[in-house]
Design a protein around this motif. Structure first.
Motif, short mmCIF file in Angstrom:
data_model
loop_
_atom_site.label_atom_id
_atom_site.label_comp_id
_atom_site.label_asym_id
_atom_site.label_seq_id
_atom_site.Cartn_x
_atom_site.Cartn_y
_atom_site.Cartn_z
N LEU A 188 0.82 -1.21 0.00
CA LEU A 188 0.00 0.00 0.00
C LEU A 188 0.85 1.26 0.00
CD1 LEU A 188 -2.76 -0.96 2.61
CD2 LEU A 188 -2.84 -1.18 0.12
N ASP A 189 2.18 1.09 0.11
CA ASP A 189 3.11 2.21 0.17
C ASP A 189 2.70 3.20 1.26
OD1 ASP A 189 5.30 3.73 -0.50
OD2 ASP A 189 4.27 4.82 -2.10
N PRO A 190 2.60 2.73 2.50
CA PRO A 190 2.12 3.61 3.57
C PRO A 190 3.06 4.79 3.81
CG PRO A 190 3.03 1.59 4.48
CD PRO A 190 2.97 1.40 3.00
N GLU A 191 2.45 5.94 4.04
CA GLU A 191 3.24 7.13 4.34
C GLU A 191 3.83 7.05 5.75
OE1 GLU A 191 2.27 11.82 5.02
OE2 GLU A 191 1.42 10.86 3.22
N ARG A 192 3.11 6.39 6.66
CA ARG A 192 3.58 6.22 8.03
C ARG A 192 3.33 4.77 8.46
NH1 ARG A 192 3.11 11.30 10.79
NH2 ARG A 192 3.63 12.88 9.23
N THR A 193 4.23 4.25 9.26
CA THR A 193 4.02 2.96 9.93
C THR A 193 4.31 3.17 11.40
OG1 THR A 193 4.63 1.67 7.97
CG2 THR A 193 4.72 0.55 10.10
N VAL A 194 3.31 2.90 12.23
CA VAL A 194 3.46 3.08 13.67
C VAL A 194 3.20 1.74 14.35
CG1 VAL A 194 2.66 4.32 15.72
CG2 VAL A 194 2.63 5.45 13.47
N ILE A 195 4.18 1.29 15.12
CA ILE A 195 4.06 0.05 15.89
C ILE A 195 3.81 0.41 17.34
CG2 ILE A 195 5.14 -2.15 16.44
CD1 ILE A 195 4.83 -1.59 13.41
N VAL A 196 2.72 -0.12 17.89
CA VAL A 196 2.39 0.12 19.30
C VAL A 196 2.91 -1.07 20.10
CG1 VAL A 196 0.57 0.53 20.98
CG2 VAL A 196 0.35 1.44 18.65
N ALA A 197 3.97 -0.84 20.88
CA ALA A 197 4.63 -1.91 21.63
C ALA A 197 4.44 -1.69 23.13
CB ALA A 197 6.11 -1.96 21.29
N GLY A 198 4.63 -2.76 23.87
CA GLY A 198 4.53 -2.69 25.32
C GLY A 198 5.52 -3.65 25.94
N HIS A 199 5.10 -4.91 26.15
CA HIS A 199 6.00 -5.92 26.71
C HIS A 199 7.21 -6.10 25.80
CE1 HIS A 199 7.31 -9.52 28.76
NE2 HIS A 199 7.33 -10.17 27.60
N GLY A 200 8.40 -6.07 26.39
CA GLY A 200 9.63 -6.23 25.60
C GLY A 200 9.84 -5.11 24.62
N PHE A 201 9.53 -3.89 25.04
CA PHE A 201 9.55 -2.74 24.13
C PHE A 201 10.87 -2.61 23.38
CE2 PHE A 201 10.55 1.68 23.19
CZ PHE A 201 9.44 2.09 22.47
#
Length: 451
Positions: A43-56
């Protein structure tokens, strides 16, 4: 319209029984999170955001290794899926486009499916991904009214009529950035878990008079991985898909179910892969090659017309030019073999370069490690390395040079020269019989003394 991916990857994954964050467990030699990122890449994303928590920190390192431009944000408390998406709000504050919410433990959503969601978004404020379940079980049900999604009903809250619905919720959603965060602001934690559910935005959107629809995909795409059993099922799914794709592209797999591929394996058409071949990460095999049974390849490149195996091992840095032959029980590591070179039997070639049309005899070893440092062996073109030669690096063998069988080569060999480096044979007539008679006598005395 620009697209942003928000991938939820904060869960611990208790059922995995592991110290490792769930999303870092691997399928086809890549973390399942990376598979989810790859799904959205077309999709050729303009942004990629990963929401992490455990083992950040571990998750952040894996993401940055795959895509340094991706943003990893911390969800300090895990208070539901809507709360997780909200953790990406600041990272998307200046973004104007659509947001697709994916899950790091759901690695098989096809890019074509996401493209279908993007197409549906043109006429709808919110698009939900659903699937027809063979066994709906306790999945949330998607209640449709024509082409509109009227509600997502959790199993525990569903009527008997609603439980009969087989169109189920995958959790994947698409909405405009402004809409999705405005809808999340209206979500309340009115449930036993005291969590904020992203699914609630459907009812909120409908209450605001917004258009909501659902797009269907194959159930296999929505597989969520929560246990080692699920992980093994996911591996099987990936391998079956990848093998089928290779065969469609003109690769012959003689016994497909025995060939293991990695997420980035590239194999050209008219290549023949015999049974029980393993492809580790970063392997490219060009067209018209032959990989024989029980070979193991990783981090290597095999050019057109090459033959590898059986029982060969190509390690990282192995670079084979066209028509190179690597035979049984041969290991190649960090070495370049030029066109037509042959290493046919029982040899180790590491930290080396081998010229075109050179023949390496059986039992040859490049002695590349002195216990502290690695050293390089350079072998010229059209050379002949006799069987059981030890090449003690650093050492250079010239073009058309030869080493005698059983030699230990510690100095450079000029072009067209023959190098012999072995002790002179000494023959002692009759000594074998005398030695065995003596040994047998000693053994007899030892046995008698023991009794």
């Amino acid at each position: 319209m620009s697209t942003a991916l928000v991938i939820l990857a904060a869960g611990k994954g208790t059922r995995m029984n592991s110290d490792m964050p769930k999303v870092l467990h691997q399928i086809a030699n890549a973390p399942m999170l990376i598979h989810a990122m790859r799904s959205g890449a077309p999709l050729d994303p303009e942004r990629t955001v990963i929401v992490a928590g455990h083992g950040f920190d571990a998750v952040k390192a894996a993401v940055e290794d795959y895509d340094p431009e991706a943003t990893v944000v911390l969800q300090e408390e895990q208070k539901g899926t809507a709360h997780a998406v909200d953790a990406a709000r600041a990272a998307l504050a200046d973004f104007d486009g659509d947001v697709i919410v994916l899950f790091g433990d759901t690695p098989f959503v096809r890019s074509e499916t996401l493209e279908n969601m993007v197409a549906a978004r043109k006429d709808n404020a919110v698009v939900v991904l659903g699937f027809e379940a063979a066994d709906p079980g306790k999945y949330g049900r998607l209640v449709m009214d024509g082409d509109q999604l009227s509600a997502i009903v959790e199993y525990a809250d569903a009527t008997d009529e609603q439980r009969a619905i087989t169109f189920c919720n995958s959790g994947v959603m698409l909405a405009g950035r402004e809409e999705i965060f405005a809808l999340i602001d209206a979500v309340e934690a009115n449930n036993a878990q005291d969590e904020y559910y992203l699914t609630d935005i459907v009812g909120i959107a409908r209450g605001k008079g917004l258009s909501v629809t659902a797009v269907a995909c194959e159930e296999e795409e929505t597989l969520g991985i929560n246990s080692r059993l699920h992980l093994s099922q996911a591996e099987a799914i990936f391998q079956a898909r990848a093998r089928a794709e290779l065969m469609d592209l003109g690769v012959t797999l003689q016994q497909p179910e025995t060939v293991m591929l990695s997420h980035d394996t590239i194999i050209g058409r008219d290549t023949v892969i015999e049974p029980n071949v393993y492809f580790g990460p970063d392997v490219t095999v060009e067209s018209g090659t032959h990989i024989r049974a029980f070979s193991h390849l990783e981090g290597c490149h095999v050019s057109r017309g090459g033959v590898v195996g059986p029982y060969a091992r190509l390690r990282p840095g192995a670079e084979l030019a066209e028509n190179v032959r690597i035979g049984n029980f041969v290991e190649i590591k960090n070495a370049i073999l030029d066109e037509g070179a042959k290493v046919n039997h029982l040899s180790y070639i590491g930290d080396a370069s081998v010229g075109h049309d050179t023949n390496i005899g059986a039992g040859t070893i490049t002695c590349n490690y002195d216990g502290v440092m690695k050293h390089k062996t350079t072998i010229g073109a059209n050379a002949f390395i006799g069987s059981n030669t030890m090449l003690v690096a650093p050492v250079t063998i010239g073009d058309q040079a030869m080493t005698a069988s059983g030699s230990v080569i510690t100095s450079d060999v000029p072009a067209e020269a023959l190098a012999l480096a072995r002790a002179k044979q000494v023959t002692k007539p009759g000594l074998t019989t005398k030695m065995f008679d003596l040994l047998k006598s000693k053994k007899k005395k030892r046995d008698e003394g023991a009794n």
